[in-house]
Design a protein around this motif. Structure first.
Motif, PDB file in Angstrom:
ATOM      1  N   VAL A  95       0.841  -1.205   0.000  1.00  0.00           N
ATOM      2  CA  VAL A  95       0.000   0.000   0.000  1.00  0.00           C
ATOM      3  C   VAL A  95       0.875   1.254   0.000  1.00  0.00           C
ATOM      4  CG1 VAL A  95      -1.683   1.292   1.357  1.00  0.00           C
ATOM      5  CG2 VAL A  95      -1.931  -1.178   1.095  1.00  0.00           C
ATOM      6  N   ALA A  96       2.039   1.175   0.641  1.00  0.00           N
ATOM      7  CA  ALA A  96       2.944   2.330   0.654  1.00  0.00           C
ATOM      8  C   ALA A  96       3.396   2.688  -0.750  1.00  0.00           C
ATOM      9  CB  ALA A  96       4.149   2.031   1.542  1.00  0.00           C
ATOM     10  N   VAL A  97       3.543   1.690  -1.619  1.00  0.00           N
ATOM     11  CA  VAL A  97       3.919   1.966  -3.006  1.00  0.00           C
ATOM     12  C   VAL A  97       2.843   2.796  -3.695  1.00  0.00           C
ATOM     13  CG1 VAL A  97       4.427   0.918  -5.240  1.00  0.00           C
ATOM     14  CG2 VAL A  97       5.331  -0.103  -3.168  1.00  0.00           C
ATOM     15  N   LEU A  98       1.581   2.401  -3.533  1.00  0.00           N
ATOM     16  CA  LEU A  98       0.481   3.156  -4.139  1.00  0.00           C
ATOM     17  C   LEU A  98       0.432   4.576  -3.596  1.00  0.00           C
ATOM     18  CD1 LEU A  98      -2.395   0.494  -4.143  1.00  0.00           C
ATOM     19  CD2 LEU A  98      -0.966   1.208  -6.066  1.00  0.00           C
ATOM     20  N   LEU A  99       0.622   4.711  -2.295  1.00  0.00           N
ATOM     21  CA  LEU A  99       0.579   6.038  -1.685  1.00  0.00           C
ATOM     22  C   LEU A  99       1.701   6.919  -2.210  1.00  0.00           C
ATOM     23  CD1 LEU A  99      -0.722   7.906   0.429  1.00  0.00           C
ATOM     24  CD2 LEU A  99       0.840   6.930   2.129  1.00  0.00           C
ATOM     25  N   GLU A 100       2.890   6.352  -2.344  1.00  0.00           N
ATOM     26  CA  GLU A 100       4.032   7.133  -2.806  1.00  0.00           C
ATOM     27  C   GLU A 100       3.901   7.502  -4.279  1.00  0.00           C
ATOM     28  OE1 GLU A 100       7.469   4.854  -1.989  1.00  0.00           O
ATOM     29  OE2 GLU A 100       7.184   4.880   0.188  1.00  0.00           O
ATOM     30  N   ASN A 101       3.600   6.507  -5.125  1.00  0.00           N
ATOM     31  CA  ASN A 101       3.645   6.720  -6.568  1.00  0.00           C
ATOM     32  C   ASN A 101       2.394   7.379  -7.134  1.00  0.00           C
ATOM     33  OD1 ASN A 101       6.132   5.531  -6.500  1.00  0.00           O
ATOM     34  ND2 ASN A 101       5.476   3.573  -7.330  1.00  0.00           N
ATOM     35  N   LEU A 102       1.266   7.205  -6.475  1.00  0.00           N
ATOM     36  CA  LEU A 102       0.032   7.771  -7.012  1.00  0.00           C
ATOM     37  C   LEU A 102      -0.434   9.031  -6.285  1.00  0.00           C
ATOM     38  CD1 LEU A 102      -2.056   4.556  -7.764  1.00  0.00           C
ATOM     39  CD2 LEU A 102      -0.538   5.837  -9.265  1.00  0.00           C
ATOM     40  N   TYR A 103       0.201   9.350  -5.157  1.00  0.00           N
ATOM     41  CA  TYR A 103      -0.196  10.569  -4.442  1.00  0.00           C
ATOM     42  C   TYR A 103       1.002  11.455  -4.089  1.00  0.00           C
ATOM     43  CZ  TYR A 103      -1.816  13.696  -0.800  1.00  0.00           C
ATOM     44  OH  TYR A 103      -2.068  14.816  -0.056  1.00  0.00           O
ATOM     45  N   LEU A 129       2.442  10.160 -17.402  1.00  0.00           N
ATOM     46  CA  LEU A 129       2.746  10.883 -16.177  1.00  0.00           C
ATOM     47  C   LEU A 129       2.849   9.955 -15.002  1.00  0.00           C
ATOM     48  CD1 LEU A 129       3.149  13.460 -14.614  1.00  0.00           C
ATOM     49  CD2 LEU A 129       0.669  13.701 -14.448  1.00  0.00           C
ATOM     50  N   SER A 130       1.846   9.065 -14.839  1.00  0.00           N
ATOM     51  CA  SER A 130       1.861   8.153 -13.699  1.00  0.00           C
ATOM     52  C   SER A 130       2.998   7.165 -13.810  1.00  0.00           C
ATOM     53  CB  SER A 130       0.531   7.393 -13.618  1.00  0.00           C
ATOM     54  OG  SER A 130       0.347   6.631 -14.783  1.00  0.00           O
ATOM     55  N   ALA A 131       3.293   6.694 -15.026  1.00  0.00           N
ATOM     56  CA  ALA A 131       4.387   5.741 -15.191  1.00  0.00           C
ATOM     57  C   ALA A 131       5.716   6.394 -14.895  1.00  0.00           C
ATOM     58  CB  ALA A 131       4.377   5.171 -16.614  1.00  0.00           C
ATOM     59  N   GLY A 132       5.873   7.665 -15.359  1.00  0.00           N
ATOM     60  CA  GLY A 132       7.111   8.363 -15.063  1.00  0.00           C
ATOM     61  C   GLY A 132       7.286   8.585 -13.585  1.00  0.00           C
ATOM     62  N   VAL A 133       6.201   8.897 -12.899  1.00  0.00           N
ATOM     63  CA  VAL A 133       6.272   9.083 -11.443  1.00  0.00           C
ATOM     64  C   VAL A 133       6.635   7.806 -10.754  1.00  0.00           C
ATOM     65  CG1 VAL A 133       4.897   9.621  -9.425  1.00  0.00           C
ATOM     66  CG2 VAL A 133       4.698  11.048 -11.445  1.00  0.00           C
ATOM     67  N   SER A 134       6.164   6.658 -11.268  1.00  0.00           N
ATOM     68  CA  SER A 134       6.444   5.388 -10.623  1.00  0.00           C
ATOM     69  C   SER A 134       7.907   5.043 -10.681  1.00  0.00           C
ATOM     70  CB  SER A 134       5.627   4.267 -11.282  1.00  0.00           C
ATOM     71  OG  SER A 134       6.090   4.058 -12.612  1.00  0.00           O
ATOM     72  N   LYS A 135       8.680   5.676 -11.586  1.00  0.00           N
ATOM     73  CA  LYS A 135      10.108   5.399 -11.678  1.00  0.00           C
ATOM     74  C   LYS A 135      10.928   6.344 -10.834  1.00  0.00           C
ATOM     75  CE  LYS A 135      11.844   2.861 -14.030  1.00  0.00           C
ATOM     76  NZ  LYS A 135      12.299   1.505 -13.774  1.00  0.00           N
ATOM     77  N   LEU A 136      10.266   7.276 -10.138  1.00  0.00           N
ATOM     78  CA  LEU A 136      11.008   8.184  -9.281  1.00  0.00           C
ATOM     79  C   LEU A 136      11.627   7.428  -8.125  1.00  0.00           C
ATOM     80  CD1 LEU A 136       8.536  11.180  -9.171  1.00  0.00           C
ATOM     81  CD2 LEU A 136      10.713  11.123 -10.360  1.00  0.00           C
ATOM     82  N   PRO A 137      12.736   7.934  -7.583  1.00  0.00           N
ATOM     83  CA  PRO A 137      13.365   7.242  -6.456  1.00  0.00           C
ATOM     84  C   PRO A 137      12.387   7.089  -5.319  1.00  0.00           C
ATOM     85  CG  PRO A 137      14.772   9.011  -7.297  1.00  0.00           C
ATOM     86  CD  PRO A 137      13.433   9.165  -7.972  1.00  0.00           C
ATOM     87  N   GLU A 138      12.352   5.896  -4.712  1.00  0.00           N
ATOM     88  CA  GLU A 138      11.465   5.625  -3.594  1.00  0.00           C
ATOM     89  C   GLU A 138      12.106   6.093  -2.309  1.00  0.00           C
ATOM     90  OE1 GLU A 138      10.708   1.510  -3.756  1.00  0.00           O
ATOM     91  OE2 GLU A 138       9.387   1.616  -5.481  1.00  0.00           O
ATOM     92  N   ASN A 139      11.264   6.553  -1.408  1.00  0.00           N
ATOM     93  CA  ASN A 139      11.787   7.008  -0.119  1.00  0.00           C
ATOM     94  C   ASN A 139      12.206   5.846   0.706  1.00  0.00           C
ATOM     95  OD1 ASN A 139      11.316   9.674  -0.781  1.00  0.00           O
ATOM     96  ND2 ASN A 139       9.160   9.592  -0.105  1.00  0.00           N
TER      97      ASN A 139
END
Length: 382
Positions: A333-341, A372-382
């Motif tokens: 769920v943290a992945v969805l929160l990070e990448n989609l919000y 846009l969403s796919a590009g955001v999903s490749k951003l570095p994860e916290n």
């Protein structure tokens, strides 16, 4: 105006009724939902192995069979090798438990006397071993009952576990078609946005389970060897296995695994007790500062506080099963929160940069609505 208000009120009423109906349905299917949660975690854990087999040009369905047969054969082999010794040691440990508890009472009484407590009533008030033992027994019993409460007993739990294995095998074998069928239920661009999150979610959930199992296996071996060196060879293997299994539960598990070894060490003398305590303190630090960051934290990337809350919440709802399967779900769920919000929010505020647009699982470029969403999903994860 009144007709509009009446229409809004009617729609709200229908929404409330639909929500209540959905809650009732989910409550009736709670056992199936728990089985599905276990199946998803198992599927995420074995997916990297199946993907590696697929790269060797092995059909995906055959790779799933080979992986499961290998894992089951390994577990059966380990059980045949160490199972009889572990069972014998646990039986002897259980038979001597009253003696060890008496020794614990004597040690507690001596400690109280050294602290200046001379009245027996006061000693019993501070060190009521019988009450403590009863509390531990009741708590363990409640955890077991809560674990099987959703599966209607031990037999139901075994059946649900087998069902979870079968479901996870189908999920991994037909993952592409399954994911495509699920994301089609959502409108654009959410279908492509959610499809882009499947891989990072699977990686985090699977990485958590893989890391916990590997860390527990390493610590079980280290504890067994360490207890043998410290003179507890009679129960070293059983205590190591117990500590390894309890270590699957973060935070609480290492403490639970240390208690039996410390109780067994009391009759050996204060020096042995201190060495055993030091052994578990060193192992706990090894896990916290070395193994967990390397094998668990690097892939899960969930803060310790959230992991602790996930363990406690899962234990309250599902018992021991919840303590194991809820944390990987929190990681997913943290992945969805990070990448989609969170990442889109930072992107909109101009506090981050857009990385290159990835490609989806079928090696096809995503449409403009999903870039846009796919590009955001490749951003570095916290």
């Amino acid at each position: 105006m009144s007709e509009k208000r009446q229409a809004i009120s009617l729609s709200d009423l229908l929404l409330i009724l639909a929500t209540l109906f959905l809650v009732i349905i989910l409550w009736q299917l709670r056992s199936l939902l728990v089985t599905l949660m276990i199946a998803v975690v198992l599927a995420a854990a074995i997916a990297p192995l199946v993907n590696a087999a697929e790269k060797l040009r092995i059909p995906r369905w055959l790779g799933v069979i080979v992986v499961y047969i290998s894992l089951i054969a390994g577990l059966i082999g380990a059980g045949l090798i160490i199972g009889p010794s572990v069972s014998e040691q646990i039986q002897r440990l259980a038979s001597r438990l009253p003696i060890y508890l008496d020794n614990l009472w004597i040690a507690a009484e001596n400690l109280a006397l050294r602290m200046g407590i001379t009245q027996v009533e006061s000693i019993e008030q501070f060190f009521d071993i019988q009450s403590l033992t009863n509390w531990l027994f009741r708590s363990s019993q409640q955890l077991v009952v809560r674990s099987f409460g959703f599966t209607r007993g031990f037999i139901g739990g075994v059946v649900n576990l087998v069902l979870a294995l079968v479901m996870s095998a189908y999920m991994v074998a037909g993952s592409k078609n399954l994911i495509q069928g699920l994301v089609r239920l959502f409108p654009q661009p959410w279908d492509e946005r959610l499809a882009a999150q499947v891989t990072p979610i699977s990686r985090r959930m699977g990485g958590y389970i893989q890391g916990r199992v590997l860390v527990s296996a390493i610590l079980g071996v280290v504890i067994t060897v360490g207890l043998r060196i410290l003179g507890l060879s009679e129960f070293a293997l059983a205590l190591g296995v117990i500590a390894g299994f309890t270590n699957l539960i973060p935070f609480v598990g290492p403490v639970l695994g240390a208690v039996p070894a410390l109780i067994v060490a009391i009759p050996q003398g204060g020096l042995t007790f201190l060495w055993v305590l030091l052994l578990f303190v060193l192992i706990q630090n090894l896990e916290t500062y070395v193994l967990d960051p390397l094998l668990v934290g690097s892939s899960v990337r969930v803060r310790p506080l959230y992991q602790l809350l996930a363990v406690l919440g899962g234990t309250q709802v599902l018992g021991i099963i919840g303590a194991v399967i809820v944390p990987p779900w929190v990681a997913g769920v943290a992945v969805l929160l990070e990448n989609l919000y969170l990442q889109p929010k930072l992107l909109a505020e101009g506090k981050t940069t857009i990385y290159e647009i990835p490609i989806n699982a079928d090696n096809q470029s995503l449409s403009d609505s999903g870039k846009l969403s796919a590009g955001v999903s490749k951003l570095p994860e916290n």
